[in-house]
Design a protein around this motif. Structure first.
Motif, PDB file in Angstrom:
ATOM      1  N   UNK A 148       0.864  -1.186   0.000  1.00  0.00           N
ATOM      2  CA  UNK A 148       0.000   0.000   0.000  1.00  0.00           C
ATOM      3  C   UNK A 148       0.897   1.232   0.000  1.00  0.00           C
ATOM      4  N   UNK A 149       0.957   1.913  -1.129  1.00  0.00           N
ATOM      5  CA  UNK A 149       1.818   3.098  -1.261  1.00  0.00           C
ATOM      6  C   UNK A 149       0.979   4.340  -0.997  1.00  0.00           C
ATOM      7  N   UNK A 150       1.358   5.075   0.039  1.00  0.00           N
ATOM      8  CA  UNK A 150       0.669   6.324   0.368  1.00  0.00           C
ATOM      9  C   UNK A 150       1.539   7.527   0.015  1.00  0.00           C
ATOM     10  N   UNK A 151       2.756   7.556   0.558  1.00  0.00           N
ATOM     11  CA  UNK A 151       3.668   8.672   0.298  1.00  0.00           C
ATOM     12  C   UNK A 151       4.810   8.265  -0.628  1.00  0.00           C
ATOM     13  N   UNK A 152       5.161   6.971  -0.629  1.00  0.00           N
ATOM     14  CA  UNK A 152       6.281   6.505  -1.432  1.00  0.00           C
ATOM     15  C   UNK A 152       7.611   6.673  -0.724  1.00  0.00           C
ATOM     16  N   UNK A 153       7.593   6.715   0.628  1.00  0.00           N
ATOM     17  CA  UNK A 153       8.831   6.856   1.399  1.00  0.00           C
ATOM     18  C   UNK A 153       9.607   5.547   1.365  1.00  0.00           C
ATOM     19  N   UNK A 156      10.619  12.990  -2.735  1.00  0.00           N
ATOM     20  CA  UNK A 156      12.005  13.449  -2.774  1.00  0.00           C
ATOM     21  C   UNK A 156      12.800  12.727  -3.863  1.00  0.00           C
ATOM     22  N   UNK A 157      13.937  13.330  -4.186  1.00  0.00           N
ATOM     23  CA  UNK A 157      14.839  12.762  -5.187  1.00  0.00           C
ATOM     24  C   UNK A 157      16.174  12.480  -4.511  1.00  0.00           C
ATOM     25  N   UNK A 167       4.590   5.102  -8.585  1.00  0.00           N
ATOM     26  CA  UNK A 167       4.826   6.087  -7.519  1.00  0.00           C
ATOM     27  C   UNK A 167       6.289   6.205  -7.122  1.00  0.00           C
ATOM     28  N   UNK A 168       7.105   5.190  -7.444  1.00  0.00           N
ATOM     29  CA  UNK A 168       8.531   5.208  -7.101  1.00  0.00           C
ATOM     30  C   UNK A 168       9.322   4.969  -8.380  1.00  0.00           C
ATOM     31  N   UNK A 213       6.016  14.650  -7.227  1.00  0.00           N
ATOM     32  CA  UNK A 213       5.040  13.889  -6.448  1.00  0.00           C
ATOM     33  C   UNK A 213       5.411  12.441  -6.283  1.00  0.00           C
ATOM     34  N   UNK A 214       6.571  12.038  -6.794  1.00  0.00           N
ATOM     35  CA  UNK A 214       7.018  10.661  -6.673  1.00  0.00           C
ATOM     36  C   UNK A 214       8.375  10.616  -5.978  1.00  0.00           C
TER      37      UNK A 214
END
Length: 606
Positions: A357-362, A390-391, A519-520, A548-549
């Motif tokens: 479950x990807x919410x923020x992609x942290x 973040x990148x 997302x990532x 956003x990814x």
């Protein structure tokens, strides 16, 4: 090359195991129509054998009628006449063949279904195996194992039902006829002939199986060398190694030639030995029958019928030799394939694993330690965190472990120690399918399918529309190039995409990942094959796509990651520096030295 030789003592246990693996395809649980077809095929087989054994009686009766010995024939045949009996004989032969063809037609769907299921099972299993297995495995050899194994299953499914059992049944019925119609000595000669023939055939075939296995190994080796050479066509040309490759291939084929000659010589010996035994039995029985006719105990029709039965025995016995050889070879081939199926996947979903479950992609690497070989660690306690959106850029010399981080994130391998988390979920606790769906990868070397450009871009997302495919191509700055081609999006890219340049392949790979819209993002030197101008265009597209990814960029050219939110410097599997571009330059360490050197190189080139 190391050859695996299967000895006589090893084969039976493995053979029975292989047969047990095949049986469920023949009699599957919950598949009533399959079982009905098998039963009907067996019924047609039984009818064909009954008719075949009865056919020589019509032959005998016709001969007796023509020779004046008709009273010795069964009473119901007396009024039919020689012509009628001849017609009945022909009809019986036709019926026997008709029931055999009906048997094959009924069983065909069962066999093809089993082949399809097994091929799909093998193909699916191969894709489940780890990257480590595929890196070490020779693709050409793997394809040959699958090809021979599937053919072996088809052969075994058919001949387990239609050769060995029916042969035993036919021999038993003919033996009973010889015993009751003639006497025990005819049966004794037949039994001794069959026993000697069977022992000779099985022993020689066991010897030939070893030779055939060696021939298979040589065939696999030659095929692998050919595929490897063709896949590296450009490299061969660069080094003018055509003659060297031809000599290498010829050496492998020479080994195959030697093994094939041994196979041919041993086959000639086997065939002659079988012919000698069968002919000896046939002559012995015919001499006995001729003596009986001369003494008046038998009719000419009896002599002809004995000959017909001996010929009827000879044909399936010759077939037994072929079938046994092929079954033994099929078992060897299938054993290799089932061995492949039993190769356990290195990376498995845990029981009850849930979708990611990807919410923020942290993304978090927590004290990750890993080595492809236990004696050679690659990552030595790597820890970092990428917040959602973040990148993160990873730089460092070759062999420092940069690409290994990407492989571990995608879970091509599991970490030895530590953990990798995505939004707090350990990647080992979620399904691989959901994990792979959440991560988009643009590798350093994009490999394309031997299909159209459209197919390769559309591969990014199943069911994508043409408008979406073209939008991804535009974002990757390759749409205009595609339209300039004579066949546009339908242009064939060739084996592994060799008809395209390195930069064109890379842009197709980027478009494919853009279409996936994950997302990532993992960019493994994604612009390394591009010229500076195209690289700047693509970098803009990648930055736009990364909004956003979470983006992890593995880079060699530092100018492409200068705007990253965080940069880590990896050396010998350890993080030696981390910070923003400005912070690392101010630090005056390894990163600053790399930056200064690359800037100097670019100025010199300009």
């Amino acid at each position: 090359m190391r050859h695996t030789i299967i000895t006589t003592t090893e084969m039976p246990a493995g053979a029975m195991k292989t047969v047990r693996r095949v049986l469920p395809y023949l009699w599957p649980a919950g598949q009533g129509w399959v079982k009905r077809r098998v039963v009907l095929a067996m019924l047609a087989l039984l009818l064909s054998k009954l008719v075949a054994v009865a056919t020589p009686f019509f032959y005998k009766a016709a001969v007796d009628a023509l020779s004046g010995d008709a009273p010795s024939s069964p009473g119901w045949m007396l009024g039919v006449g020689a012509v009628g009996l001849t017609v009945a004989y022909g009809a019986a032969r036709l019926m026997a063949n008709g029931f055999q063809q009906l048997r094959d037609a009924i069983f065909a769907r069962v066999g093809q279904r089993a082949l399809r299921q097994l091929a799909l099972e093998t193909f699916t299993h191969i894709h489940r195996l780890s990257l480590r297995y595929h890196i070490s495995r020779k693709t050409g050899g793997l394809s040959r194992i699958i090809e021979r194994g599937v053919k072996g299953v088809e052969f075994l499914l058919r001949f387990m039902l239609f050769s060995i059992g029916p042969l035993i049944l036919e021999l038993a019925m003919i033996s009973a006829v010889l015993f009751f119609v003639f006497d025990v000595w005819y049966l004794a000669v037949v039994v001794v002939t069959i026993a000697l023939y069977t022992i000779f055939t099985f022993r020689v075939t066991e010897w030939r199986v070893k030779i055939r296995k060696e021939m298979n190994d040589q065939d696999t080796d030659a095929n692998q060398k050919a595929i490897d050479s063709l896949l590296n066509f450009e490299t061969v040309k660069y080094f003018g190694a055509e003659a060297r490759e031809a000599a290498r291939y010829d050496a492998a084929m020479a080994g195959y030639e030697r093994a094939a000659l041994k196979t041919s010589y041993s086959l000639a010996f086997l065939n002659f030995g079988q012919a000698f035994l069968i002919t000896s039995g046939l002559v012995a029985v015919m001499v006995m029958a001729a003596i009986g006719v001369g003494e008046g105990r038998l009719t000419v029709g009896d002599f002809v019928m004995v000959n017909a039965y001996m010929v009827q025995i000879t044909m399936p016995l010759n077939f037994l030799g072929t079938v046994y050889r092929e079954i033994r070879q099929a078992l060897v081939d299938m054993g290799e394939m089932f061995g492949l199926l039993e190769q356990p996947p290195e990376v498995r979903d845990k029981p009850g694993a849930r979708p990611l479950a990807v919410t923020r992609g942290a993304v978090v690497f927590d004290d990750v330690r890993f080595g492809y070989d236990a004696a050679r660690p690659i990552l030595k306690g790597v820890s970092f965190a990428v917040e959602g959106g973040q990148n993160l850029a990873i730089v460092g010399p070759s062999g420092s472990g940069k690409s290994t981080i990407g492989r571990l994130l995608f879970r091509f391998y599991d970490v030895n120690e530590g953990a990798i988390l995505i939004d707090g979920q350990d990647v080992r606790d979620v399904t691989q399918e959901s994990l792979h769906r959440a991560i988009g990868v643009v590798p350093q070397d994009t490999v394309l399918f031997n299909d159209t450009i459209y197919y390769n871009i559309a591969y990014g997302r199943d069911g994508a529309t043409r408008a979406e495919v073209e939008a991804a191509a535009k974002a990757a700055r390759i749409h205009d190039f595609i339209l300039s081609l004579p066949e546009g999006y339908e242009t064939q890219v060739g084996e592994r995409g060799l008809k395209l340049s390195g930069g064109e392949k890379q842009r197709v790979g980027i478009a494919r990942t853009l279409l996936k819209d994950p997302p990532i993002l993992l960019l493994d030197e994604a612009t390394s094959a591009l010229d500076s101008e195209t690289e700047r265009d693509i970098q803009a597209s990648l930055r736009e796509m990364g909004r956003g990814r979470s983006v992890i960029s593995i880079a060699h050219r530092l100018s492409t990651i200068a705007d990253a939110d965080q940069i880590i410097v990896l050396e010998a599997g350890e993080i030696t520096e981390r910070g923003t571009h400005e912070e690392l330059l101010a630090l005056g360490g390894r990163y600053a030295a790399m930056w200064a050197r690359q800037q100097a190189e670019e100025e010199e080139a300009a």
